[in-house]
Each structure stands twice: as C-alpha cells, then as structure tokens.
Design a protein around this motif. Structure first.
Motif, PDB file in Angstrom:
ATOM      1  N   ILE A 262     138.041  24.643  86.837  1.00  0.00           N
ATOM      2  CA  ILE A 262     138.547  26.013  86.724  1.00  0.00           C
ATOM      3  C   ILE A 262     137.420  26.945  86.259  1.00  0.00           C
ATOM      4  CG2 ILE A 262     139.494  25.844  84.355  1.00  0.00           C
ATOM      5  CD1 ILE A 262     141.018  27.804  87.300  1.00  0.00           C
ATOM      6  N   LYS A 263     136.541  26.421  85.408  1.00  0.00           N
ATOM      7  CA  LYS A 263     135.420  27.261  84.970  1.00  0.00           C
ATOM      8  C   LYS A 263     134.524  27.632  86.157  1.00  0.00           C
ATOM      9  CE  LYS A 263     131.624  27.422  81.686  1.00  0.00           C
ATOM     10  NZ  LYS A 263     130.813  26.676  80.720  1.00  0.00           N
ATOM     11  N   ARG A 264     134.267  26.658  87.004  1.00  0.00           N
ATOM     12  CA  ARG A 264     133.423  26.915  88.182  1.00  0.00           C
ATOM     13  C   ARG A 264     134.085  27.940  89.100  1.00  0.00           C
ATOM     14  NH1 ARG A 264     133.174  21.723  89.788  1.00  0.00           N
ATOM     15  NH2 ARG A 264     134.716  22.028  91.433  1.00  0.00           N
ATOM     16  N   ILE A 265     135.382  27.820  89.301  1.00  0.00           N
ATOM     17  CA  ILE A 265     136.094  28.788  90.148  1.00  0.00           C
ATOM     18  C   ILE A 265     136.006  30.189  89.537  1.00  0.00           C
ATOM     19  CG2 ILE A 265     138.388  29.500  90.952  1.00  0.00           C
ATOM     20  CD1 ILE A 265     139.069  26.463  91.175  1.00  0.00           C
ATOM     21  N   LEU A 266     136.261  30.279  88.237  1.00  0.00           N
ATOM     22  CA  LEU A 266     136.253  31.601  87.605  1.00  0.00           C
ATOM     23  C   LEU A 266     134.887  32.253  87.718  1.00  0.00           C
ATOM     24  CD1 LEU A 266     138.517  31.033  84.469  1.00  0.00           C
ATOM     25  CD2 LEU A 266     139.138  31.672  86.808  1.00  0.00           C
ATOM     26  N   SER A 267     133.851  31.438  87.651  1.00  0.00           N
ATOM     27  CA  SER A 267     132.498  32.017  87.726  1.00  0.00           C
ATOM     28  C   SER A 267     132.230  32.635  89.101  1.00  0.00           C
ATOM     29  CB  SER A 267     131.448  30.959  87.389  1.00  0.00           C
ATOM     30  OG  SER A 267     131.333  30.044  88.462  1.00  0.00           O
ATOM     31  N   GLU A 268     132.918  32.151  90.147  1.00  0.00           N
ATOM     32  CA  GLU A 268     132.759  32.770  91.471  1.00  0.00           C
ATOM     33  C   GLU A 268     133.202  34.238  91.438  1.00  0.00           C
ATOM     34  OE1 GLU A 268     131.416  31.776  94.188  1.00  0.00           O
ATOM     35  OE2 GLU A 268     131.470  29.587  94.255  1.00  0.00           O
ATOM     36  N   PHE A 269     134.080  34.570  90.509  1.00  0.00           N
ATOM     37  CA  PHE A 269     134.596  35.937  90.416  1.00  0.00           C
ATOM     38  C   PHE A 269     133.979  36.691  89.238  1.00  0.00           C
ATOM     39  CE2 PHE A 269     137.825  33.238  92.385  1.00  0.00           C
ATOM     40  CZ  PHE A 269     137.945  33.866  93.609  1.00  0.00           C
ATOM     41  N   SER A 270     132.859  36.199  88.758  1.00  0.00           N
ATOM     42  CA  SER A 270     132.168  36.847  87.641  1.00  0.00           C
ATOM     43  C   SER A 270     133.051  36.936  86.398  1.00  0.00           C
ATOM     44  CB  SER A 270     131.675  38.253  88.032  1.00  0.00           C
ATOM     45  OG  SER A 270     130.968  38.243  89.255  1.00  0.00           O
ATOM     46  N   LEU A 271     133.968  35.983  86.252  1.00  0.00           N
ATOM     47  CA  LEU A 271     134.817  35.964  85.060  1.00  0.00           C
ATOM     48  C   LEU A 271     134.190  35.086  83.989  1.00  0.00           C
ATOM     49  CD1 LEU A 271     138.275  35.622  86.813  1.00  0.00           C
ATOM     50  CD2 LEU A 271     137.513  37.567  85.443  1.00  0.00           C
ATOM     51  N   GLU A 272     134.110  35.600  82.772  1.00  0.00           N
ATOM     52  CA  GLU A 272     133.526  34.836  81.674  1.00  0.00           C
ATOM     53  C   GLU A 272     134.593  34.117  80.859  1.00  0.00           C
ATOM     54  OE1 GLU A 272     130.074  36.746  79.473  1.00  0.00           O
ATOM     55  OE2 GLU A 272     130.867  38.422  80.661  1.00  0.00           O
ATOM     56  N   ILE A 273     134.161  33.029  80.241  1.00  0.00           N
ATOM     57  CA  ILE A 273     135.034  32.158  79.465  1.00  0.00           C
ATOM     58  C   ILE A 273     134.923  32.535  77.983  1.00  0.00           C
ATOM     59  CG2 ILE A 273     135.397  29.724  78.857  1.00  0.00           C
ATOM     60  CD1 ILE A 273     135.778  30.515  81.849  1.00  0.00           C
ATOM     61  N   ALA A 274     136.066  32.571  77.302  1.00  0.00           N
ATOM     62  CA  ALA A 274     136.040  32.845  75.866  1.00  0.00           C
ATOM     63  C   ALA A 274     135.592  31.600  75.096  1.00  0.00           C
ATOM     64  CB  ALA A 274     137.432  33.266  75.387  1.00  0.00           C
ATOM     65  N   THR A 275     134.758  31.777  74.111  1.00  0.00           N
ATOM     66  CA  THR A 275     134.427  30.687  73.185  1.00  0.00           C
ATOM     67  C   THR A 275     135.601  30.514  72.223  1.00  0.00           C
ATOM     68  OG1 THR A 275     133.513  32.178  71.543  1.00  0.00           O
ATOM     69  CG2 THR A 275     131.983  31.364  73.228  1.00  0.00           C
ATOM     70  N   PRO A 276     135.621  29.399  71.479  1.00  0.00           N
ATOM     71  CA  PRO A 276     136.679  29.255  70.462  1.00  0.00           C
ATOM     72  C   PRO A 276     136.699  30.432  69.485  1.00  0.00           C
ATOM     73  CG  PRO A 276     135.644  27.139  70.849  1.00  0.00           C
ATOM     74  CD  PRO A 276     134.856  28.145  71.649  1.00  0.00           C
ATOM     75  N   GLU A 277     135.531  30.903  69.062  1.00  0.00           N
ATOM     76  CA  GLU A 277     135.537  32.037  68.123  1.00  0.00           C
ATOM     77  C   GLU A 277     136.135  33.278  68.761  1.00  0.00           C
ATOM     78  OE1 GLU A 277     135.642  32.306  64.924  1.00  0.00           O
ATOM     79  OE2 GLU A 277     135.336  30.157  65.175  1.00  0.00           O
ATOM     80  N   GLU A 278     135.796  33.502  70.013  1.00  0.00           N
ATOM     81  CA  GLU A 278     136.372  34.656  70.721  1.00  0.00           C
ATOM     82  C   GLU A 278     137.878  34.490  70.900  1.00  0.00           C
ATOM     83  OE1 GLU A 278     132.358  35.959  73.226  1.00  0.00           O
ATOM     84  OE2 GLU A 278     133.684  34.392  74.034  1.00  0.00           O
ATOM     85  N   ALA A 279     138.300  33.265  71.183  1.00  0.00           N
ATOM     86  CA  ALA A 279     139.754  33.023  71.311  1.00  0.00           C
ATOM     87  C   ALA A 279     140.460  33.310  69.987  1.00  0.00           C
ATOM     88  CB  ALA A 279     140.010  31.587  71.757  1.00  0.00           C
ATOM     89  N   ARG A 280     139.840  32.885  68.891  1.00  0.00           N
ATOM     90  CA  ARG A 280     140.442  33.159  67.568  1.00  0.00           C
ATOM     91  C   ARG A 280     140.603  34.653  67.322  1.00  0.00           C
ATOM     92  NH1 ARG A 280     137.520  28.355  66.364  1.00  0.00           N
ATOM     93  NH2 ARG A 280     139.020  26.845  65.519  1.00  0.00           N
ATOM     94  N   GLN A 281     139.595  35.411  67.717  1.00  0.00           N
ATOM     95  CA  GLN A 281     139.672  36.865  67.522  1.00  0.00           C
ATOM     96  C   GLN A 281     140.733  37.495  68.405  1.00  0.00           C
ATOM     97  OE1 GLN A 281     135.842  38.681  68.045  1.00  0.00           O
ATOM     98  NE2 GLN A 281     135.930  39.471  65.943  1.00  0.00           N
ATOM     99  N   ILE A 282     140.717  37.080  69.663  1.00  0.00           N
ATOM    100  CA  ILE A 282     141.668  37.650  70.625  1.00  0.00           C
ATOM    101  C   ILE A 282     143.102  37.387  70.164  1.00  0.00           C
ATOM    102  CG2 ILE A 282     142.561  37.366  72.983  1.00  0.00           C
ATOM    103  CD1 ILE A 282     139.612  36.784  73.843  1.00  0.00           C
ATOM    104  N   LEU A 283     143.345  36.178  69.665  1.00  0.00           N
ATOM    105  CA  LEU A 283     144.718  35.785  69.323  1.00  0.00           C
ATOM    106  C   LEU A 283     145.037  35.948  67.844  1.00  0.00           C
ATOM    107  CD1 LEU A 283     144.964  32.586  71.551  1.00  0.00           C
ATOM    108  CD2 LEU A 283     145.710  34.913  72.075  1.00  0.00           C
TER     109      LEU A 283
END
Ligand SMILES: [Zn+2]
Ligand SMILES: [Zn+2]
Ligand SMILES: [Zn+2]
Ligand SMILES: [Zn+2]
Lengths: 310, 310, 310, 310
Positions: free
Chosen positions: A279-300
C-alpha cells in the motif's frame, strides 16, 4: 472529514476472524505476533492493531497474560502506536473483551459502534482439513453469531477506557453505526477528532461496493463535519482497492492479515509487512506521504507511548 | 424495483415499541386491535401488520391464544391481507416470536433481515408516570437490547414459514440487511418478487435522512433489479414525509401506530385509520391510486385469504 | 456497465486545450505527434485519440492535409486504434471539426454529447510570456467560448460517421450529456455497446470530485444498463487518481497530454508514453490486465484497421 | 443549505418555452399576465417570475415597453416580489435578454449559470395545427438551440444587475452549473445568501429523476454549505412531485405555467393560481408554512419593493 497532509497506515496483525489453517503467515505465537508487528511498523505502519491468540492453538483469547508476552517486545523495538481490540472475538463476553485493554491502558483501542451479525461460515467449505480442532466449529457456527455492542456496552467502554486517556478506533460496519457514534458525540461522551474506521465486506455488515464506500464517507461528513479522520478497511480481495480509493480521497488506510490474507489475485500474503509495503508503494505513485508514528499521534491527539501500562 | 401501477398501503396497527402511556389511541385489547384493523382496511390499507399484546396491560406477547382473540374477527369483517410479526418484541426468544405465525399460517409475515441494536430509551424521560409497571423498565432497558436475527434464525424462519406458503415482508433496518437478503436470494431460499420494507429512524438502524432513503432504494435496485417491490416506513415524525417520497418514486408505504403515534406536528393520531386516510389523501394529490387487497395479493403473489389457519 | 476482463487505455496525445508554452513535451509537429503516438502505443495504449495542430505554431487545426502528415506514419508503425476528434477546438465550426474525420473514416471518433462552456482562462495568468502569438488570446478568450454540440449537430455526426462504420467515443462532460446520449440510443441512431468517456474537471463541466465520478457511473448504469463500456478522464492533477478509481470499478482509462501535462505533483510529464507507463504500472498493482489493440477492437466492436482511408 | 422555517413559493407565470397552442391558459397579453400574476400571489406565491410576450401573438420578447404594460399593474395590486428573466428566450441575444431588467431594476432577476442545449422539439409532433405561425418553427428548431450563458455573459450580468441591487435566482440545469456558480462566489462577485434554483427535466439539462434531485442538493451543500437557499423546479409532470420532495427536505418550490401546463395526470391547469393553490394544499398536509412576500424578502435579503424602477 479532516484532510490529512499524510496518510496513517494501520496494520491489523492477526485479528480473530481468520484461523491458522487459512494461512501459514497468520501469526499467533507471541514471538510471531511481535516480529510481524515490528516488521509492519518498519515497513510504514504507524498504528499496530492487536488481538491475542492462544500461543499453542491460535484460538482468540482475551487474557491479558498473553498480551503481556508480546506487547512489551513490540514497544521496545518500535515507536508505533499500539491499538488494542475491545472486539475480541464473537464468542467472548464484553467483560472478556475489555479485560486486556483495562490492564494495558493503550494509546488506542477499537470500539465497535453497534451490534450485527458477523459471519464467515461460507468460508468453511474451502478447507478439507483443519490444523486445530477449534477452527471448524468456530467458523461454521458463525451463522449464529451476533457481534454484541449494545448502547450500554459502548457507553461502558467509553467511560472505562476514556478514564485511562485511551482514544478510540470507532469501527463502523454499517450506516447505522455512524448514527450511533453521532448519538454519543452529541452527548459529549467522546471528544473530536474522532478516528472512524469504516469497514466493508464483512458478512452481516455493509458490502464492499464503491457506492458504499462513498456513502459511508458522505454520511460521516454529514454527521461529523471536519471533526473526524477517516480510515477504511475492506475484507479480503477488496483490501488494496478500497485502501487506495480512500487514500485518494483524503482518508487513511488499514491493512493487515486480520482483514485479508492475500497480496494479489489468488496469492496469499507472506506477512503483514508485505501488505504494508504494497500500500505504501501504491500511495507513492500518487505523491501521497505516509505519517510517522509521531505524526499519527499528533493527528489523532494521542496520549503518548510513555503513558501506557506495559 | 418493480414499479406498481397502484400503491400498497400497509398499516401496522400496534407493534411492540410504543407503550400504552404514550398514546391512548394505541390499541392493545383484542377488541380495539380488531376494530382499528377493520377501520384501517376500510380507510384504504390492503395489508394489516399485527402484533399481539397482553389484553390487560398492553405488554407485547407472542401467545397464539391472544392472536386468536382478534384475527378471526378481522378476517370476517375485511378482505385485507393479514401480516403477522415474527419480530415480536426485543425481549422474546426467536421461538416465542415464531410461535403464533406457525400456528396461524398467515398470507404474510415479517422477517427481520439482520441483528441490530434497537433502542427507544431516550423516550423514557418524556413521561413522568406510566400506566403499567412493565412500561418504564421496558423502555429504559432498551439501551441493552439487541434485536436478534442471525443468519441461522433467518434461515429457520424462511424454511418453516415457506413451507406454509407464507410470504415475507423483509424488514431491512440498514444497508447490510439488504446484502443479507441477497445472500438468501442467491441461495434460492426465497423466490421473487420480494417485498422489501426499508425502515428509517429506529435508534440502532439507519437514520431518517432522505439520502438514506434514496441509498437503500439504489442498493436494492443494484442487488435485486426488478425482482422486488419496495415499501418504506419511517419512525415518528418522518412517517408521512418518507411515505410520500417513496410513493412518488414508485414505492409502497407503511403507516400505523406501530411506527408513529402522530398525525401532524406535535399532534397525536386518534387512530390507525386516521393515518391511512391521510396518506391516501396525499397520494391522491399526485393521481396515485391505491391497491385493493385483491390487487395487493396479485402484486405480491400471495396464497389467498382462504389458505390461512384462523 | 459492461465489465471488461481487461482495461482499455486511451492516450489523447495533444488535444486542443493546452498550448506549446505550457509544456515543451506537448507535441504539435507531425513528426512529434507520430512519434509520441507510437511510443504511447508501445507503452500500452490500445487507442490513440488525435487532434491536429499547425506544424509551425501548434495552433489547433481541422485541416485533413495536416492529419495526413501523421496518421499513415502511426498506422504503419502500430496496430493501435486511431480515434479522431470531432470536437476540434472551441473556435472551429462544426463543419471544420468534421472535415478530417469524414475524409479519414477512422475506426473511432469522439462525439461530444452536449453544448457547454469550456474555459481555461484562469490558466492564462500563470504564464508571463508565450511562445506563439495565438496562444494568449486563445486562452484568455475562453471565458466567452461555448463548445457547440446541439442535438442537430450530434445527429448529423452520428449519421455521417455512422455510414462510414466509425464508432464513437461519447464524451460526456455533465449528467445531462448522458441523458442526451440516451435520447439518441432510444431512437436507435446508435447501437450498443456504447463507449462512454465521462470527463471531469473541465471548467464549465462537472467538477473533479469523486462523488461526481460515482454519480456519472450510476447514471450511466441507470440509463444504459450493460450496454456500455465506461471510460474516465480527469483534467490536470486528477488524471491518475480518477483513472485509478475507474479501473478499480471495472472501467477503462484515458491519459495523455491533452488532458494533463503532469506526471506527479508539480512535475511536468516528459511524454505521453510516460503517463501510459505510469497508469499501466499502477493497474498492475491490482492484478489488472491491459487490453491489446485487438482486444480493444473486439470489446468495442470496431471495423478494423484495414477499413480506414489513410 | 439554509433551512427555512417557511417555504417560498415562486410562480413562473408564462416563460418562453410553451406556446399559445399548447394551452389556452398560458397568459400572453399584458392583462392576462397581470391578472394571473396577481391571482398567483393571492393564492400564496411570494415571488412572481416573469417574461414578456408579444401581446398579439404570444411570441417571447425582451422589449421593456411590453414589460411596462404589466409590471406596474402587478406592483399596485400585490406586494409579491417581482423577478424578471434574464434568460429571455433561446433566440434572443444576451443584450436583448438584459434590456428589460436593466430598465426595470427589479428586486430579483434570473441568472442562468451555464450554456446548454435547450430543446423542446419532440413536443412539436403532438400538435396538428398551431394558433400562430411563429410557434411551429420555434419549437422544431430548438434541436439547434444553445441557451448561451458564457462565463463572460454571466460576469456581465452580475456586474450590471448587482449595481442595481438586484439579487439573483441562480438557475442551474446541471451539476457543472453549480461549479460555475462556485467559481463566481469564490471570486466574491456575488454575496450569500444565494438563491439557487435547480432545474430538472429540460431536454439538454439534467433529467427529472429523484437521484438527480438529491445529487444537485448534495453538490450545492458541498460547494456552498449554509450559504444558500434551495429551490426546485421540474418541467412537466414532475412539477408537483419534485416540489414536494424539495419542500420536505427543507427547500423552496417553483410552480407556474412556464414550467408545466398541467395540474394532474393528463389534465391541463386552468391558471397559474391553480398550481399555487395545489402545492400550498400539499405542503399544509406536512404542517409546512408558506412565506409571505415580506418574509421572502427577509430570507433572501432583497432591496424592497420601493427600490424598483416601475
Ligand atoms: Zn480487530
Ligand atoms: Zn412489527
Ligand atoms: Zn480530444
Ligand atoms: Zn424563466
């Protein structure tokens, strides 16, 4: 829906629906659950959603002692968010289902937003022999399962886990479950941002059609406006397509062997990490970045890895 | 959806959700149930959907002996189709719920297409005193009700009632219930035309928003093509608006005190017949004609009034 | 919608909306159009959709003499289906737009299913200088363009091109265009299977929101049942996401520099083939196979490469 | 959508689509237009939408002198809001269409939000003879009509009429027209609350299916949030059903002989007032109240009856 700059990948490592006979890759020993969790986190998952299983037979269990055999190991080796089930398995009581989460006080736990039939019995005929004796009756008797989550149950979990600062992955299997969530949000028992996991293709719940994906999203928009983050999981072969649809629409994704044992058409996945990588490879085809755990903690808005009891 | 030339009006005379305290018009004695049924039929209802209640207290009951106190009286005085509940009340077992229908072998019975929370507890605070002692706990404890309809239960009802030639009012409270119905249709356990009652606004099920009305309809179209007749009921104040929307789109309607106690904004209905008359008057504004009982029998392919056991 | 086993990739090589200033990769000389067409076919496109441009300035032209400078070259070097525009550019008359297609009698031509505003004027301010003098007024005056396709025009094109055995790419920019197509289908002027290109994100047409993608699809399902093949193009940054959504739902895709000049966020594509390769790579992640030109001919019931006049 | 407490009924008295042959009730003399306008207002319409017609032949005209023959008469006898067309007829230039509105400076005028085919030619075969010689070619040639409303035209009307304090009835015939409106709203050329008239069933625009009604509404919600009031008109036999759907969902309605000549299945209306009375009677079944002209002025933020130039 609140649009993220980055996509949160949850990996649901083992669950309670699949059984050892269905895939050799499905982890059930504490060692394998820990290893696959760590690998999934390294592959890009920022949240690891966990159930426990009997280390000998793979049968779902709610026993906190089993959780203690793998949770600390995961925590030491990754900074991923640990998200514990409170759904357990369809055969547990609500008390059994809550037991481990109450002990462990994780940053997140799942919270199923309504009762429904939850069946996998048509799968049983695919298997001629079974590795363990509990498996076949478990699968076949699911024609009589109700996954119990009454309003009273939900309120209880909100109160108990809320006191521990645990946030919820609100699992919604049908449109009515979003309305149930709105009922509790309106009463103020939970606070935004909500993390809503819309689930497609479980027999008994809403089907895995793209119309439904869109409709659950639109319903959540109507009920919660910008107060929620949207995540999607689809069972079986729809896992990757639905995750992709969701991410392209600003949502988050859940993959993992709990939800699908496959990596491509007719091909079993060899590990949870393999699905995360895909899924990460697919998302990268669309220039979508993945949240790190720290970013996920902030977002949620999570309490932090240092506030858990393991 | 199969478009009818004529609209079938079902009247659900008493149900199991409302209690005597909520409206003096809610019938519960055999005499009142019979009289209101006859009046509703004369006002234009071609199907009468019935539950039984304890003649002294109004508490829901599945006892065939109680049904026998009003069913023959209705049958003698009208040619309306009698449709018996198999939902009973949330507190009955599936066996109790089936009991009367098995004895009575009606032309139609309801069949609820999935399990869900089914709650009315927020209503309890509107009432300061209650006519009967069972009412308040019945309403308040609905926060812990599950309306049980597993795949196994549904299959059992299909088999038993199918043998009696009874056709079903398939009650669908959420999108997943339509998928459940499709599962049984695909297995050939039931035969078209299906009579699908989509239900809106029950707490625990899909909400009463017009988006949902449209989406349930589109989902049924996708799953059943022209193999079904569509009917709509909405709880409470949405009863008349939703019935009207449905009829304007080629569907059928259900009214009655089971679903709403009101006739206008804040105004209690004085009888079931009053609601039937009102929807009939609205439909006539759009040049829509009402099906007679005989026409309803033909449209739904029913076995006939002479084939029942009462 | 008719579900394909295989996905048809159309590549729209140059179009009439973008201008040379906007991207050096946009082909306009006959040699470049031919080369990029061949490369796109080799990368996986089974249909090449073509407009002509003035070989010196890149200005759109309907002159068959210009088409003759690249069509035979493409035909010799690939077996891809050639699909000629009949939309031309917004500044041409309908007669000019039809001129080349009438001479060339291709296997397919586009047919725009209604009139609409078709604007790109807000783009003009992005460019400080222009390569050719026609470009800036062309872009700026699009605030007063109507893309003319009256019922009479459409009928004329159906009759003339239909006599040549040319099949249509029915370009639909809004919901009403699908109804217009249904009008002609009902009259029997065209025969299924229809190849419907739903178009998103042109200023003046339906916007590029996923709701709209789904709704155009559902509307086509309602109007045409299984009598059509679905294809999707979205302008600009939505090209790859919308193509992916469509293919995951059983549809076909259109890419190419006519529709978007980009390959990733903020990154210009270097060629048409680069976009074809990208969508092919994405589709392979989902185990989706690509139709060859011969397979596309069969799916769409085309007359064959040997029946054209070039 | 902004939900009104009260429903605004617009009556479109004569329009430019129907011709005298089609119904004797269609007003075209100044006296008849005035009388039917006054009667419609008395029956409950708070907005009167007006076109002018040649007093001798009923042919649409943009001549302000003709408007002057009925506007003052209406204004003296009612306090209804007068809303002038700027759509005129498909055969007029934009200048002709604006002419009267510029002179008259009404409280409201219509503003068509995009170009589209606008056809009624299939109606022509219903009539064997015609009252006036202009009618038949007018109807038959509509297969080649484009209703012209380019971005430049729309901006011009916004600027000119905006200076006079005239507010707009934004007529939207398809989804793209809502996006066009959003473009102008985003640029700040118009100020909320917007009054959006969504139009269904014109040949060339979006069809009169309830799916479309819902989708236009959802699209407007997405683009404008609570910044708009919603109104609905549907052509022909869908006039009353669509008005009813809309009002039940919190919208406003438009009726009148411009949009439909009928009062029931196959039955011609005898006057505009008859249609107004009918929708008012239907709305009262649902306890919906009608806005007075003064209430409509407040809801839509109009300049007032004393600020017009007639
Ligand atoms: Zn789980
Ligand atoms: Zn009932
Ligand atoms: Zn083109
Ligand atoms: Zn008008």
């Amino acid at each position: 829906m609140k649009k993220n700059r980055k996509v949160i990948i949850t990996c649901a490592v083992t669950g309670a629906m699949h059984t050892p006979t269905m895939s050799d890759a499905l982890p059930f020993t504490p060692e394998d659950i820990a290893q696959q969790s760590v690998d999934a986190a390294e592959a890009g998952a920022s949240i690891i959603h966990l159930h426990a299983r009997n280390p000998e037979t793979g049968e779902p269990t709610g026993d906190p002692k089993v959780y203690e055999q793998f949770l600390p190991a995961i925590n030491e080796r990754t900074d991923a968010v640990i998200n514990l089930t409170t759904g357990g398995s369809p055969t547990m009581t609500v008390e059994e289902r809550l037991w481990a989460a109450m002990e462990v006080k994780p940053e997140m736990c799942s919270l199923n937003m309504g009762s429904l039939n939850f069946a996998m019995f048509p799968l049983a005929d695919r298997y001629k022999s079974w590795k363990y004796s509990w498996e076949e009756p478990y699968v076949r008797n699911s024609d009589d399962f109700i996954f119990r989550n009454t309003f009273r149950d939900i309120e209880k979990i909100m109160n108990i886990m809320g006191e521990h600062g645990t946030k919820f992955e609100h699992e919604c299997y049908d449109v009515g479950h979003l309305y149930n969530l709105a009922y509790f949000a309106d009463r103020g028992l939970i606070k935004p941002p909500f993390f809503i996991q819309t689930i497609f293709g479980i027999m008994g719940g809403i089907g895995a059609d793209e119309d439904n994906l869109m409709f659950m999203r639109k319903t959540a928009d109507k009920l919660f406006g910008d107060d929620y983050h949207w995540s999607v999981l689809a069972a079986g072969k729809n896992q990757m397509p639905f995750s992709t649809h969701a991410a392209l629409m600003g949502g988050n994704v859940r993959v993992g062997l709990e939800d699908s044992l496959f990596i491509g058409r007719g091909e079993l996945a060899t590990s949870n990490a393999q699905q995360v990588s895909k899924i990460k490879r697919i998302l990268s085809e669309f220039s979508l970045e993945i949240a790190t755990p720290e970013e996920a903690r902030q977002i949620l808005n999570l309490k932090g890895q240092d506030k858990v009891s393991f």
